[in-house]
Design a protein around this motif. Structure first.
Motif, short mmCIF file in Angstrom:
data_model
loop_
_atom_site.label_atom_id
_atom_site.label_comp_id
_atom_site.label_asym_id
_atom_site.label_seq_id
_atom_site.Cartn_x
_atom_site.Cartn_y
_atom_site.Cartn_z
N LEU A 61 0.82 -1.20 0.11
CA LEU A 61 0.17 0.10 -0.10
C LEU A 61 0.97 1.14 0.14
O LEU A 61 1.46 1.64 1.13
N ASN B 128 -6.09 4.41 -2.92
CA ASN B 128 -5.43 4.80 -1.72
C ASN B 128 -5.61 4.00 -0.51
O ASN B 128 -5.20 4.37 0.67
N ASN B 129 -6.48 3.19 -0.44
CA ASN B 129 -6.74 2.17 0.46
C ASN B 129 -6.88 0.83 0.19
O ASN B 129 -7.22 -0.01 1.02
N GLN B 130 -6.59 0.36 -0.91
CA GLN B 130 -6.52 -1.13 -1.19
C GLN B 130 -5.22 -1.67 -1.39
O GLN B 130 -4.54 -1.03 -2.48
N TRP C 141 1.74 -4.56 3.15
CA TRP C 141 0.59 -4.85 3.71
C TRP C 141 0.38 -6.49 4.50
O TRP C 141 0.76 -7.34 3.45
#
Length: 289
Positions: A72, A182-184, A228
Protein backbone atom coordinates in the motif's frame (compact mmCIF):
# COMPACT_ATOMS: atom_id res chain seq x y z
CA UNK A 1 42.33 -12.51 28.96
CA UNK A 2 39.41 -10.07 29.00
CA UNK A 3 41.01 -8.08 26.19
CA UNK A 4 41.46 -11.27 24.17
CA UNK A 5 37.78 -12.16 24.65
CA UNK A 6 36.73 -8.67 23.58
CA UNK A 7 38.95 -8.93 20.51
CA UNK A 8 37.52 -12.32 19.60
CA UNK A 9 33.98 -11.01 20.10
CA UNK A 10 34.66 -7.98 17.92
CA UNK A 11 36.05 -10.19 15.18
CA UNK A 12 32.96 -12.42 15.38
CA UNK A 13 30.61 -9.43 15.12
CA UNK A 14 32.53 -8.08 12.13
CA UNK A 15 32.32 -11.41 10.34
CA UNK A 16 28.60 -11.68 11.15
CA UNK A 17 27.87 -8.20 9.82
CA UNK A 18 29.77 -8.90 6.62
CA UNK A 19 27.85 -12.14 6.18
CA UNK A 20 24.54 -10.33 6.69
CA UNK A 21 25.59 -7.65 4.21
CA UNK A 22 26.54 -10.21 1.59
CA UNK A 23 23.28 -12.11 2.11
CA UNK A 24 21.23 -8.90 1.76
CA UNK A 25 23.05 -7.94 -1.42
CA UNK A 26 22.56 -11.38 -2.95
CA UNK A 27 18.83 -11.33 -2.20
CA UNK A 28 18.23 -7.91 -3.73
CA UNK A 29 15.99 -8.41 -6.77
CA UNK A 30 15.94 -12.16 -6.22
CA UNK A 31 12.81 -13.52 -7.89
CA UNK A 32 12.78 -16.70 -5.81
CA UNK A 33 12.26 -14.55 -2.74
CA UNK A 34 9.97 -11.93 -4.23
CA UNK A 35 7.51 -13.57 -6.65
CA UNK A 36 5.58 -16.72 -7.47
CA UNK A 37 5.10 -17.95 -11.04
CA UNK A 38 1.35 -18.45 -10.95
CA UNK A 39 0.35 -19.77 -14.35
CA UNK A 40 1.69 -21.06 -17.64
CA UNK A 41 2.43 -24.73 -16.91
CA UNK A 42 6.20 -24.25 -16.83
CA UNK A 43 6.39 -21.46 -19.40
CA UNK A 44 7.37 -18.98 -16.71
CA UNK A 45 10.82 -19.67 -15.28
CA UNK A 46 13.13 -18.16 -12.67
CA UNK A 47 16.75 -18.64 -13.76
CA UNK A 48 20.31 -17.46 -13.04
CA UNK A 49 20.01 -18.12 -9.31
CA UNK A 50 16.90 -15.96 -9.08
CA UNK A 51 18.31 -12.97 -10.97
CA UNK A 52 16.17 -13.36 -14.11
CA UNK A 53 12.57 -14.32 -14.78
CA UNK A 54 11.47 -15.34 -18.27
CA UNK A 55 7.90 -15.60 -19.51
CA UNK A 56 7.06 -17.45 -22.70
CA UNK A 57 4.03 -17.69 -24.95
CA UNK A 58 3.18 -20.38 -27.44
CA UNK A 59 -0.03 -21.33 -29.20
CA UNK A 60 -1.21 -23.26 -26.14
CA UNK A 61 -0.66 -20.71 -23.38
CA UNK A 62 1.17 -17.70 -22.06
CA UNK A 63 2.52 -17.31 -18.52
CA UNK A 64 2.58 -14.97 -15.57
CA UNK A 65 3.73 -14.22 -12.03
CA UNK A 66 2.73 -12.19 -8.97
CA UNK A 67 4.61 -10.74 -6.02
CA UNK A 68 4.56 -12.67 -2.77
CA UNK A 69 3.72 -9.49 -0.89
CA UNK A 70 1.01 -6.87 -1.12
CA UNK A 71 1.85 -3.18 -0.90
CA UNK A 72 0.00 0.00 0.00
CA UNK A 73 2.10 2.81 -1.52
CA UNK A 74 5.67 2.54 -2.69
CA UNK A 75 8.10 2.81 -5.57
CA UNK A 76 8.18 -0.33 -7.68
CA UNK A 77 10.95 -0.80 -10.26
CA UNK A 78 11.32 -3.56 -12.81
CA UNK A 79 13.66 -4.00 -15.75
CA UNK A 80 12.18 -5.62 -18.86
CA UNK A 81 13.47 -6.78 -22.22
CA UNK A 82 10.52 -7.33 -24.51
CA UNK A 83 9.78 -9.96 -27.14
CA UNK A 84 12.08 -9.28 -30.13
CA UNK A 85 11.33 -9.58 -33.84
CA UNK A 86 7.77 -10.10 -35.01
CA UNK A 87 5.84 -9.75 -31.76
CA UNK A 88 2.47 -8.86 -33.32
CA UNK A 89 -0.47 -10.01 -31.25
CA UNK A 90 1.52 -10.45 -28.06
CA UNK A 91 1.13 -8.38 -24.90
CA UNK A 92 3.72 -8.20 -22.11
CA UNK A 93 2.36 -6.71 -18.91
CA UNK A 94 3.74 -5.27 -15.69
CA UNK A 95 1.19 -3.82 -13.31
CA UNK A 96 -0.17 -3.41 -9.80
CA UNK A 97 -3.61 -4.72 -8.89
CA UNK A 98 -5.75 -5.21 -5.80
CA UNK A 99 -7.85 -8.39 -5.38
CA UNK A 100 -10.16 -9.01 -8.31
CA UNK A 101 -13.41 -7.59 -7.00
CA UNK A 102 -15.91 -5.19 -8.49
CA UNK A 103 -14.17 -2.19 -6.92
CA UNK A 104 -10.56 -3.21 -7.59
CA UNK A 105 -7.72 -0.72 -8.15
CA UNK A 106 -5.06 -1.21 -10.81
CA UNK A 107 -2.09 0.60 -12.36
CA UNK A 108 -1.33 -0.88 -15.79
CA UNK A 109 1.62 -0.99 -18.13
CA UNK A 110 0.93 -3.15 -21.18
CA UNK A 111 3.43 -3.48 -24.02
CA UNK A 112 1.64 -4.21 -27.29
CA UNK A 113 3.80 -6.10 -29.76
CA UNK A 114 4.13 -5.26 -33.44
CA UNK A 115 5.44 -6.59 -36.72
CA UNK A 116 9.21 -6.66 -37.19
CA UNK A 117 10.71 -3.19 -37.39
CA UNK A 118 7.60 -1.41 -36.12
CA UNK A 119 7.52 0.17 -32.65
CA UNK A 120 5.86 -1.28 -29.59
CA UNK A 121 2.97 0.63 -28.03
CA UNK A 122 3.12 1.20 -24.27
CA UNK A 123 -0.50 1.19 -23.12
CA UNK A 124 -1.17 2.62 -19.65
CA UNK A 125 -4.38 2.70 -17.66
CA UNK A 126 -5.46 3.42 -14.09
CA UNK A 127 -8.44 1.77 -12.42
CA UNK A 128 -10.02 3.16 -9.28
CA UNK A 129 -12.95 1.49 -7.55
CA UNK A 130 -13.40 -0.83 -10.50
CA UNK A 131 -13.49 1.89 -13.16
CA UNK A 132 -10.76 2.36 -15.76
CA UNK A 133 -11.15 4.19 -19.09
CA UNK A 134 -8.09 6.32 -18.34
CA UNK A 135 -5.87 5.12 -21.16
CA UNK A 136 -2.76 6.87 -22.38
CA UNK A 137 -0.53 5.28 -25.02
CA UNK A 138 3.06 5.98 -25.98
CA UNK A 139 5.74 4.99 -28.43
CA UNK A 140 9.13 4.51 -26.80
CA UNK A 141 12.21 6.48 -27.86
CA UNK A 142 14.39 3.35 -27.95
CA UNK A 143 14.17 -0.29 -28.97
CA UNK A 144 12.72 -2.05 -25.90
CA UNK A 145 13.75 -5.45 -27.24
CA UNK A 146 17.48 -4.73 -27.62
CA UNK A 147 18.30 -4.32 -23.94
CA UNK A 148 16.76 -3.99 -20.49
CA UNK A 149 15.06 -0.75 -19.51
CA UNK A 150 13.65 0.29 -16.15
CA UNK A 151 9.91 0.82 -15.79
CA UNK A 152 8.82 2.41 -12.51
CA UNK A 153 5.53 2.96 -10.75
CA UNK A 154 5.66 5.49 -7.92
CA UNK A 155 2.43 5.39 -5.91
CA UNK A 156 1.96 7.58 -2.88
CA UNK A 157 -1.04 9.27 -1.21
CA UNK A 158 -0.69 12.28 -3.50
CA UNK A 159 0.19 10.96 -6.95
CA UNK A 160 0.89 8.06 -9.25
CA UNK A 161 3.94 8.69 -11.44
CA UNK A 162 4.86 6.22 -14.20
CA UNK A 163 8.46 6.54 -15.44
CA UNK A 164 10.70 4.93 -18.03
CA UNK A 165 14.43 4.96 -17.28
CA UNK A 166 13.76 7.73 -14.78
CA UNK A 167 11.81 9.89 -17.24
CA UNK A 168 8.19 10.48 -16.16
CA UNK A 169 5.64 9.72 -18.86
CA UNK A 170 2.39 9.94 -16.91
CA UNK A 171 1.03 11.49 -13.70
CA UNK A 172 -2.33 10.83 -12.04
CA UNK A 173 -3.02 13.03 -9.03
CA UNK A 174 -5.18 12.54 -5.98
CA UNK A 175 -7.66 15.39 -6.22
CA UNK A 176 -11.01 16.21 -4.66
CA UNK A 177 -13.94 14.59 -6.42
CA UNK A 178 -11.83 12.09 -8.38
CA UNK A 179 -11.55 8.48 -7.18
CA UNK A 180 -7.98 7.58 -6.26
CA UNK A 181 -6.43 4.23 -5.25
CA UNK A 182 -5.44 4.91 -1.66
CA UNK A 183 -6.92 2.21 0.56
CA UNK A 184 -6.57 -1.15 -1.19
CA UNK A 185 -3.24 -3.01 -1.13
CA UNK A 186 -1.95 -4.24 -4.47
CA UNK A 187 0.40 -6.95 -5.67
CA UNK A 188 2.86 -6.67 -8.54
CA UNK A 189 2.00 -8.77 -11.58
CA UNK A 190 3.64 -9.64 -14.87
CA UNK A 191 2.40 -11.69 -17.80
CA UNK A 192 2.89 -12.54 -21.46
CA UNK A 193 -0.21 -13.54 -23.38
CA UNK A 194 -1.93 -13.65 -26.75
CA UNK A 195 -4.13 -10.63 -27.48
CA UNK A 196 -4.22 -10.82 -31.27
CA UNK A 197 -7.90 -9.86 -31.31
CA UNK A 198 -7.05 -6.27 -30.34
CA UNK A 199 -3.38 -5.66 -29.55
CA UNK A 200 -1.75 -4.91 -32.89
CA UNK A 201 -3.36 -2.28 -35.10
CA UNK A 202 -6.74 -2.93 -33.54
CA UNK A 203 -6.51 -6.66 -34.16
CA UNK A 204 -5.84 -6.38 -37.89
CA UNK A 205 -2.42 -8.03 -37.54
CA UNK A 206 -2.55 -11.52 -36.02
CA UNK A 207 0.04 -13.54 -34.15
CA UNK A 208 2.49 -15.44 -36.39
CA UNK A 209 2.89 -18.67 -34.43
CA UNK A 210 5.84 -19.76 -36.57
CA UNK A 211 7.87 -17.33 -34.42
CA UNK A 212 6.80 -19.00 -31.16
CA UNK A 213 7.77 -19.39 -28.42
CA UNK A 214 7.80 -15.67 -27.71
CA UNK A 215 9.91 -14.73 -24.69
CA UNK A 216 10.04 -11.63 -22.47
CA UNK A 217 12.64 -11.25 -19.70
CA UNK A 218 12.39 -9.48 -16.35
CA UNK A 219 15.14 -8.58 -13.86
CA UNK A 220 16.02 -6.30 -10.94
CA UNK A 221 12.60 -6.22 -9.32
CA UNK A 222 12.70 -3.76 -6.42
CA UNK A 223 9.86 -2.72 -4.14
CA UNK A 224 10.72 0.17 -1.83
CA UNK A 225 7.24 0.06 -0.41
CA UNK A 226 4.91 -0.27 2.56
CA UNK A 227 4.13 -3.95 3.00
CA UNK A 228 0.54 -4.94 3.73
CA UNK A 229 0.13 -7.82 6.16
CA UNK A 230 -2.57 -8.98 8.57
CA UNK A 231 -4.89 -6.17 7.54
CA UNK A 232 -2.48 -3.30 8.07
CA UNK A 233 0.33 -1.46 6.34
CA UNK A 234 3.83 -1.55 7.81
CA UNK A 235 5.61 1.69 6.98
CA UNK A 236 8.47 1.89 9.40
CA UNK A 237 11.80 3.65 9.69
CA UNK A 238 13.34 4.63 6.40
CA UNK A 239 10.24 3.58 4.45
CA UNK A 240 8.08 6.08 6.32
CA UNK A 241 10.48 8.90 5.41
CA UNK A 242 11.44 7.60 1.95
CA UNK A 243 11.67 10.29 -0.77
CA UNK A 244 8.88 8.65 -2.76
CA UNK A 245 6.33 9.02 0.07
CA UNK A 246 5.64 12.67 -0.78
CA UNK A 247 7.40 12.92 -4.13
CA UNK A 248 6.02 15.22 -6.80
CA UNK A 249 7.53 16.36 -10.09
CA UNK A 250 10.12 19.11 -9.88
CA UNK A 251 10.60 21.61 -12.71
CA UNK A 252 13.09 19.39 -14.56
CA UNK A 253 10.79 16.37 -14.36
CA UNK A 254 7.86 18.44 -15.58
CA UNK A 255 9.85 19.47 -18.64
CA UNK A 256 10.76 15.84 -19.35
CA UNK A 257 7.13 14.80 -18.95
CA UNK A 258 6.03 17.46 -21.45
CA UNK A 259 8.75 16.30 -23.86
CA UNK A 260 7.51 12.72 -23.77
CA UNK A 261 3.86 13.67 -24.09
CA UNK A 262 4.55 16.04 -26.98
CA UNK A 263 6.74 13.68 -28.97
CA UNK A 264 5.72 10.15 -28.03
CA UNK A 265 2.13 10.11 -26.76
CA UNK A 266 -0.18 8.65 -29.42
CA UNK A 267 -3.44 8.50 -27.44
CA UNK A 268 -4.77 10.45 -24.47
CA UNK A 269 -8.25 9.91 -23.09
CA UNK A 270 -8.16 13.48 -21.85
CA UNK A 271 -8.35 14.78 -25.43
CA UNK A 272 -10.88 12.25 -26.76
CA UNK A 273 -13.97 14.45 -26.92
CA UNK A 274 -15.87 11.96 -29.06
CA UNK A 275 -15.53 9.35 -26.35
CA UNK A 276 -16.81 11.74 -23.66
CA UNK A 277 -19.52 13.80 -25.37
CA UNK A 278 -20.92 14.89 -21.99
CA UNK A 279 -17.55 16.35 -21.00
CA UNK A 280 -14.07 15.13 -20.19
CA UNK A 281 -13.36 13.46 -16.82
CA UNK A 282 -12.67 15.96 -14.06
CA UNK A 283 -8.97 15.08 -13.73
CA UNK A 284 -8.49 16.13 -17.35
CA UNK A 285 -9.50 19.72 -16.71
CA UNK A 286 -7.02 20.65 -13.99
CA UNK A 287 -3.25 20.98 -13.78
CA UNK A 288 -1.27 17.80 -14.47
CA UNK A 289 1.40 18.72 -11.96
Amino acid sequence: MAYANISLFSTFVTILLVAISIDSASSAGNFYQNVDVTWGDGRGKIVNNGQLLTLSLDKTSGSGFQSKREYLFGKIDMQLKLVPGNSAGTVTTYYLSSPKVATHDEIDLEFLGNVTGQPYTLHTNIFTQGKGEREQQFRLWFDPTADFHTYSILWNPRSIIISVDGTPIRVFKNMKGVPYPNNQPMRVYGSLWDAQDWATQGGRVKTDWSNAPFIATFKNFNADACVWAKGRSSCRGSTRTAPWMNQQLDATSQRRLRWVQKNYMIYNYCTDYQRFPQGLPKECTVSKF
